[in-house]
Write a protein that holds these residues in place. Structure first.
Motif, mmCIF file in Angstrom:
data_model
loop_
_atom_site.group_PDB
_atom_site.id
_atom_site.type_symbol
_atom_site.label_atom_id
_atom_site.label_comp_id
_atom_site.label_asym_id
_atom_site.label_seq_id
_atom_site.Cartn_x
_atom_site.Cartn_y
_atom_site.Cartn_z
ATOM 1 N N ARG A 6 0.838 -1.206 0.000
ATOM 2 C CA ARG A 6 0.000 0.000 0.000
ATOM 3 C C ARG A 6 0.866 1.246 0.000
ATOM 4 N N LYS A 7 0.405 2.285 -0.691
ATOM 5 C CA LYS A 7 1.121 3.557 -0.689
ATOM 6 C C LYS A 7 1.085 4.124 0.730
ATOM 7 N N ARG A 8 2.120 4.910 1.010
ATOM 8 C CA ARG A 8 2.274 5.432 2.360
ATOM 9 C C ARG A 8 2.371 6.964 2.302
ATOM 10 N N ILE A 9 1.539 7.634 3.091
ATOM 11 C CA ILE A 9 1.606 9.099 3.186
ATOM 12 C C ILE A 9 2.041 9.463 4.601
ATOM 13 N N ALA A 10 3.048 10.339 4.720
ATOM 14 C CA ALA A 10 3.421 10.845 6.045
ATOM 15 C C ALA A 10 3.051 12.322 6.103
ATOM 16 N N VAL A 11 2.528 12.731 7.237
ATOM 17 C CA VAL A 11 2.196 14.149 7.450
ATOM 18 C C VAL A 11 3.068 14.640 8.593
ATOM 19 N N LEU A 12 3.919 15.617 8.293
ATOM 20 C CA LEU A 12 4.749 16.222 9.336
ATOM 21 C C LEU A 12 4.145 17.581 9.659
ATOM 22 N N GLY A 13 3.694 17.753 10.895
ATOM 23 C CA GLY A 13 3.070 19.040 11.203
ATOM 24 C C GLY A 13 2.546 19.116 12.611
ATOM 25 N N SER A 14 1.611 20.035 12.785
ATOM 26 C CA SER A 14 1.132 20.409 14.116
ATOM 27 C C SER A 14 -0.026 19.543 14.592
ATOM 28 N N LEU A 15 -0.097 19.417 15.909
ATOM 29 C CA LEU A 15 -1.306 18.881 16.555
ATOM 30 C C LEU A 15 -1.718 19.922 17.588
ATOM 31 N N ASN A 16 -2.956 20.336 17.540
ATOM 32 C CA ASN A 16 -3.441 21.339 18.491
ATOM 33 C C ASN A 16 -4.769 20.903 19.079
ATOM 34 N N MET A 17 -4.990 21.292 20.318
ATOM 35 C CA MET A 17 -6.332 21.183 20.859
ATOM 36 C C MET A 17 -7.042 22.461 20.450
ATOM 37 N N ASP A 18 -8.158 22.334 19.761
ATOM 38 C CA ASP A 18 -8.923 23.519 19.351
ATOM 39 C C ASP A 18 -9.891 23.906 20.477
ATOM 40 N N LEU A 19 -9.844 25.165 20.862
ATOM 41 C CA LEU A 19 -10.803 25.712 21.829
ATOM 42 C C LEU A 19 -11.660 26.682 21.025
ATOM 43 N N VAL A 20 -12.961 26.410 20.952
ATOM 44 C CA VAL A 20 -13.778 27.069 19.924
ATOM 45 C C VAL A 20 -14.994 27.802 20.496
ATOM 46 N N PRO A 21 -14.876 29.130 20.689
ATOM 47 C CA PRO A 21 -16.072 29.892 21.032
ATOM 48 C C PRO A 21 -16.856 30.263 19.754
ATOM 49 N N TYR A 22 -18.163 30.146 19.815
ATOM 50 C CA TYR A 22 -19.045 30.558 18.697
ATOM 51 C C TYR A 22 -19.650 31.907 19.069
ATOM 52 N N VAL A 23 -19.476 32.895 18.184
ATOM 53 C CA VAL A 23 -19.887 34.274 18.514
ATOM 54 C C VAL A 23 -20.805 34.847 17.433
ATOM 55 N N PRO A 24 -21.613 35.874 17.803
ATOM 56 C CA PRO A 24 -22.525 36.453 16.801
ATOM 57 C C PRO A 24 -21.788 37.258 15.735
ATOM 58 N N HIS A 25 -20.583 37.771 16.080
ATOM 59 C CA HIS A 25 -19.710 38.442 15.100
ATOM 60 C C HIS A 25 -18.306 38.416 15.679
ATOM 61 N N HIS A 26 -17.286 38.605 14.858
ATOM 62 C CA HIS A 26 -15.925 38.628 15.395
ATOM 63 C C HIS A 26 -15.734 39.874 16.255
ATOM 64 N N PRO A 27 -15.043 39.747 17.416
ATOM 65 C CA PRO A 27 -14.928 40.911 18.297
ATOM 66 C C PRO A 27 -14.135 42.042 17.652
ATOM 67 N N LEU A 28 -14.586 43.269 17.902
ATOM 68 C CA LEU A 28 -13.876 44.452 17.422
ATOM 69 C C LEU A 28 -12.794 44.782 18.452
ATOM 70 N N PRO A 29 -11.805 45.632 18.106
ATOM 71 C CA PRO A 29 -10.783 45.983 19.101
ATOM 72 C C PRO A 29 -11.440 46.516 20.380
ATOM 73 N N GLY A 30 -11.038 45.961 21.511
ATOM 74 C CA GLY A 30 -11.553 46.421 22.802
ATOM 75 C C GLY A 30 -12.909 45.849 23.173
ATOM 76 N N GLU A 31 -13.543 45.110 22.279
ATOM 77 C CA GLU A 31 -14.890 44.595 22.566
ATOM 78 C C GLU A 31 -14.821 43.255 23.318
ATOM 79 N N THR A 32 -15.682 43.104 24.334
ATOM 80 C CA THR A 32 -15.817 41.814 25.009
ATOM 81 C C THR A 32 -17.113 41.177 24.535
ATOM 82 N N LEU A 33 -17.016 39.956 24.075
ATOM 83 C CA LEU A 33 -18.197 39.275 23.533
ATOM 84 C C LEU A 33 -18.538 38.071 24.397
ATOM 85 N N THR A 34 -19.800 37.733 24.471
ATOM 86 C CA THR A 34 -20.198 36.490 25.126
ATOM 87 C C THR A 34 -20.464 35.467 24.020
#
Ligand code: ATP
Length: 321
Positions: A6-34
């Protein structure tokens, strides 16, 4: 007669834990969003692309029977996130014995802010263990030798460049997804089999405004620049507009995206890369059907954007039909 290996593919790269807040819009400078919701998910461009190769090439109930073998090369810390990331890759059929576990270090983190109405995301990376991979680790490519090496730029650039040199020395074709974009030395492009990049990355690496990529003549000019630098196949992904590709053999086309209801675009590019890689690894440089590869990748990525989540929104092989 024995089946070919079988063909072999190697991936060299990053593993991250994604922490994902869902927001009504992207925060503007200085804005606090819930946030309206918050999720955690296994991610990292490297891990997502390995997961994409794994899922797109096999069925969830026969993980050992994929069309290719896929291995993840990377580093995690000694925290609980490392176990989550490893087991998620394993559940996608990806071999994880090439992962280094670093005592006393943290696993990489990505904060992904998702704008719910549009599905668009903005991302902050903390590389942590990902940055512990150094060039000396890739003086030569690890055994067994892959038929295709996939890399991105979420690990140290000098490590990527060393792995690129090791792959060239071993005549292993490389698919580079230069994300997030960083200027590369010109010799990095020489002999590169596949360069897959989005509009922002293409503009940064070409040194032009993103608006140059608004029409086909502009895309053609930018792709030609990468071809002139020595890349064999250039693919610019254009989000909802689709994809433009050009090859040193003189093929080029603008392929429109599939019309789908977009839920979340995270991992769209990674799905695209994984699907394209599966076509590329089975072809020789002279008979590579780039048009077919791009169309299949476009279809697979359209499924990913129509679902919530990152690594686990990537379709399995049987979902592609
Ligand atoms: P991401 O970082 O979100 O994973 P990217 O910026 O690397 O993605 P894009 O160019 O946004 O990559 O998308 C990659 C591919 O995903 C596109 O070429 C297309 O095939 C598919 N895609 C992305 N957005 C859409 C969309 N709105 N509708 C249909 N397909 C899409």
């Amino acid at each position: 007669m024995a089946a070919p290996p079988r063909k072999r593919i190697a991936v060299l790269g990053s593993l991250n834990m994604d922490l994902v807040p869902y927001v009504p819009h992207h925060p503007l400078p200085g804005e606090t969003l819930t946030s309206s919701r918050f999720g955690t998910a296994p991610g990292g461009k490297g891990a997502n692309q390995a997961a994409a190769v794994g899922r797109l090439s096999r069925s969830p109930d026969a993980l050992a029977d994929g069309d290719v073998d896929v291995a993840m090369l990377g580093a995690v810390g000694s925290d609980p996130y490392a176990d989550v990331l490893r087991s998620s890759l394993a559940s996608c059929g990806v071999a994880t014995d090439g992962l280094r576990v670093l005592d006393g270090q943290r696993t990489g983190i990505a904060i992904i802010i998702v704008d719910e109405p549009s599905g668009q995301n903005r991302i902050i990376l903390s590389p942590e263990a990902n940055h512990a991979l150094v060039p000396a680790d890739f003086a030569a490519l690890p055994d067994p030798r892959p038929d295709l090496l996939i890399m991105q730029l979420e690990i140290r650039l000098d490590t990527v460049l060393q792995a690129l040199a090791a792959a060239k020395a071993a005549s292993v074709p490389v698919l580079l997804n230069p994300a997030p974009a960083q200027t590369l030395p010109l010799d990095a492009y020489v002999g590169l089999a596949h360069l897959i990049l989005n509009e922002t990355e293409a503009a940064i690496l070409a040194g032009c405004p993103e608006s140059d990529l608004d029409d086909e003549p502009g895309l053609q000019r930018v792709a030609s620049l990468f071809l002139e630098r020595g890349v064999a196949n250039v693919v610019v992904t254009l989000g909802g507009r689709g994809v433009y590709y050009a090859t040193k053999a003189g093929k080029s086309a603008l392929v429109p995206a599939h019309k789908v209801d977009v839920v979340e675009t995270t991992a769209a590019g990674d799905t695209f890369v994984g699907s394209y890689a599966l076509a590329a690894v089975h072809a020789s440089p002279d008979d590579f059907d780039i048009d077919g590869a791009v169309k299949a990748a476009n279809r697979a990525a359209a499924i990913t954007v129509s679902r919530r989540g990152s690594q686990l929104s990537i379709p399995w092989k049987d979902e592609l039909e």
